[in-house]
Write an enzyme that holds these catalytic residues in place. Structure first.
Site, mmCIF file in Angstrom:
data_model
loop_
_atom_site.group_PDB
_atom_site.id
_atom_site.type_symbol
_atom_site.label_atom_id
_atom_site.label_comp_id
_atom_site.label_asym_id
_atom_site.label_seq_id
_atom_site.Cartn_x
_atom_site.Cartn_y
_atom_site.Cartn_z
ATOM 1 N N HIS A 1 -6.061 -0.574 11.575
ATOM 2 C CA HIS A 1 -5.153 -1.472 10.015
ATOM 3 C C HIS A 1 -6.260 -2.353 9.838
ATOM 4 O O HIS A 1 -7.475 -3.009 10.630
ATOM 5 C CB HIS A 1 -4.158 -1.849 10.797
ATOM 6 C CG HIS A 1 -3.588 -2.452 9.976
ATOM 7 N ND1 HIS A 1 -3.265 -1.721 8.446
ATOM 8 C CD2 HIS A 1 -2.388 -3.473 9.191
ATOM 9 C CE1 HIS A 1 -2.558 -2.539 7.422
ATOM 10 N NE2 HIS A 1 -2.038 -3.562 7.972
ATOM 11 N N GLN B 1 0.709 -1.108 -0.030
ATOM 12 C CA GLN B 1 0.053 -0.116 -0.047
ATOM 13 C C GLN B 1 1.103 0.796 0.343
ATOM 14 O O GLN B 1 0.202 2.284 -0.637
ATOM 15 C CB GLN B 1 -0.671 0.111 1.017
ATOM 16 C CG GLN B 1 -0.347 -0.035 2.545
ATOM 17 C CD GLN B 1 -0.962 0.116 3.397
ATOM 18 O OE1 GLN B 1 -1.482 -1.020 3.924
ATOM 19 N NE2 GLN B 1 -1.405 1.186 4.198
ATOM 20 N N ASN C 1 -0.623 -9.233 4.831
ATOM 21 C CA ASN C 1 -1.451 -7.616 5.665
ATOM 22 C C ASN C 1 -0.356 -6.989 3.962
ATOM 23 O O ASN C 1 -0.250 -7.880 2.408
ATOM 24 C CB ASN C 1 0.238 -7.269 6.082
ATOM 25 C CG ASN C 1 0.300 -6.123 6.806
ATOM 26 O OD1 ASN C 1 -0.830 -5.208 6.562
ATOM 27 N ND2 ASN C 1 0.854 -5.822 7.885
ATOM 28 N N CYS D 1 -5.096 0.647 3.808
ATOM 29 C CA CYS D 1 -4.976 -1.130 4.107
ATOM 30 C C CYS D 1 -6.496 -1.931 3.562
ATOM 31 O O CYS D 1 -6.506 -2.906 3.956
ATOM 32 C CB CYS D 1 -5.183 -0.986 5.516
ATOM 33 S SG CYS D 1 -6.296 -0.248 6.663
#
Ligand SMILES: *[C@@H]1O[C@H](CO)[C@@H](O)[C@H](O)[C@H]1NC(C)=O
Ligand SMILES: *[C@@H]1O[C@H](CO)[C@@H](O)[C@H](O)[C@H]1NC(C)=O
Ligand SMILES: *[C@@H]1O[C@H](CO)[C@@H](O)[C@H](O)[C@H]1NC(C)=O
Length: 343
Positions: A284, A140, A306, A146
């Protein structure tokens, strides 16, 4: 008197030499790290400021690893010249834990996986990467979206599971086009709003047709052409129930909210992360693409995809302790999963 004054002086100068040597090796470590991470600073003052932060972080990492009393390890990575606060503001994706009032407006009621019985194998562990439902780890960069990466990964997952086709989907479309659905571009957003948008837009196009730009575009470029995946709705996993989350994850990758603010999270290198330093203030979003039990004795974990590139964690993944509410998982914002044909 004279002798002891002399010895004291000697001691002081010895200590200073040791400190300077430690400084020198830290300077060398910083230079090496800068080269490895392609980092350049605009001037000497910025470099000195960043060196201080780097040094403090490295010392914390070294102390942590030397103690060696945890189920996970830390290491220097591309975030090591950032303070914890800078890191949170640049790399997570705003959400202060309170649920916006329009949040679940389009959500389908119920939890379709509540009574699905798992095979013996699936109750031990699931890894959607091995089943071809997970695209490569993305990055990102310094845009706090996110939420777009998490939503896209969940749609990529269910799309592969139902069509057998793995397609990388466009976060940029979500970033540019879902503002009126409640998302805030690089200042944060929610996967539920993203699913609402994908439903309303009639689908999402591919990463290659609408590539990621690291900033929000001033206009939405999606015209309705080139849809690569559609959804027919989404559901949420009940809060504060990691068993329910496992039921869902056994059936498809699931979007979740967590907190990712601590030094330990920032510098996580591998192992089962126990949530040290995480508070309960969700900030997040990631995608749970499996779960299992650590062969090295670290206990049960969630396999987390992630969006910070491959260099962070275990090639871009984290194994996060399962069953203890680590990092606020399933705490105040519900995990969500999109469905397509069957929902
Ligand atoms: C180590 O480096 C820092 C930052 O450049 C500096 O302020 C400090 O005086 C140095 N310490 C020693 C002992 O050389
Ligand atoms: C938390 O988010 C809500 C909803 O977006 C907002 O109204 C509120 O001001 C935020 N609180 C803080 C402390 O940022
Ligand atoms: C699961 O089983 C319970 C009890 O039989 C039932 O009330 C519920 O509707 C079932 N849920 C689903 C999603 O089928």
């Amino acid at each position: 008197m004279a002798a002891s004054a002399c010895c004291l002086l000697l001691l002081v100068s010895l200590l200073a030499t040791t400190a300077a040597a430690a400084n020198y090796s830290m300077v060398a470590r910083h230079e090496k790290w800068m080269a490895e991470n392609g980092r350049k600073y605009k001037d000497a003052a910025e470099k000195a400021r960043r060196f201080k932060v780097f040094k403090a972080n490295v010392e914390r990492i070294d102390r942590f690893n030397a103690a060696g009393d945890k189920t996970y390890r830390l290491g220097a990575n591309k975030f090591t010249d950032l303070t914890d606060e800078e890191f949170v503001s640049r790399y997570t994706g705003y959400s202060n834990g309170s649920v916006p009032s329009t949040f679940g407006a389009k959500k389908l009621p119920g939890f379709m996986y509540e009574n699905v019985s798992l095979s013996e194998g699936d109750s031990q562990g699931v890894d959607w990467r091995e089943r071809g439902a997970v695209t490569n780890v993305k990055d990102q960069s310094t845009c706090g979206c996110c939420w777009a990466f998490s939503a896209a990964a969940a749609v990529e997952g269910i799309h592969q599971i139902t069509t057998n086709e793995l397609v990388s989907l466009s976060e940029q479309q979500l970033l540019d086009c879902s503002t009126q659905f409640g998302n805030k571009g690089c200042d944060g957003g929610y996967m539920q709003y993203s699913f609402n948008y994908i439903l309303a837009a009639g689908g999402i196009t591919t990463e290659s047709a609408y590539p990621y730009q690291r900033v929000q575009g001033s206009t939405c470029q999606f015209t309705g052409e080139g849809v690569a995946a559609t959804i027919s709705g989404y559901q949420e996993v009940p809060l504060k129930d990691e068993d329910a989350l496992a039921q869902a994850v056994a059936n498809q990758p699931v979007s979740v909210y967590i907190t990712a603010g601590s030094l330990q999270f920032k510098q996580y290198m591998g192992g089962v992360f126990t949530g040290d330093g995480c508070d309960q203030n969700l900030n997040h979003a990631v995608t749970v693409v499996g779960y299992g039990v650590d062969a090295a004795g670290g206990g049960e974990y969630w396999l987390i995809k992630n969006s910070w590139g491959m260099q962070w964690g275990e090639q871009g993944y984290m194994r996060l302790q399962k069953g203890q509410g680590a990092c606020g998982i399933v705490s105040t914002l519900a995990p969500a999963y999109p469905g397509n044909t069957y929902m």
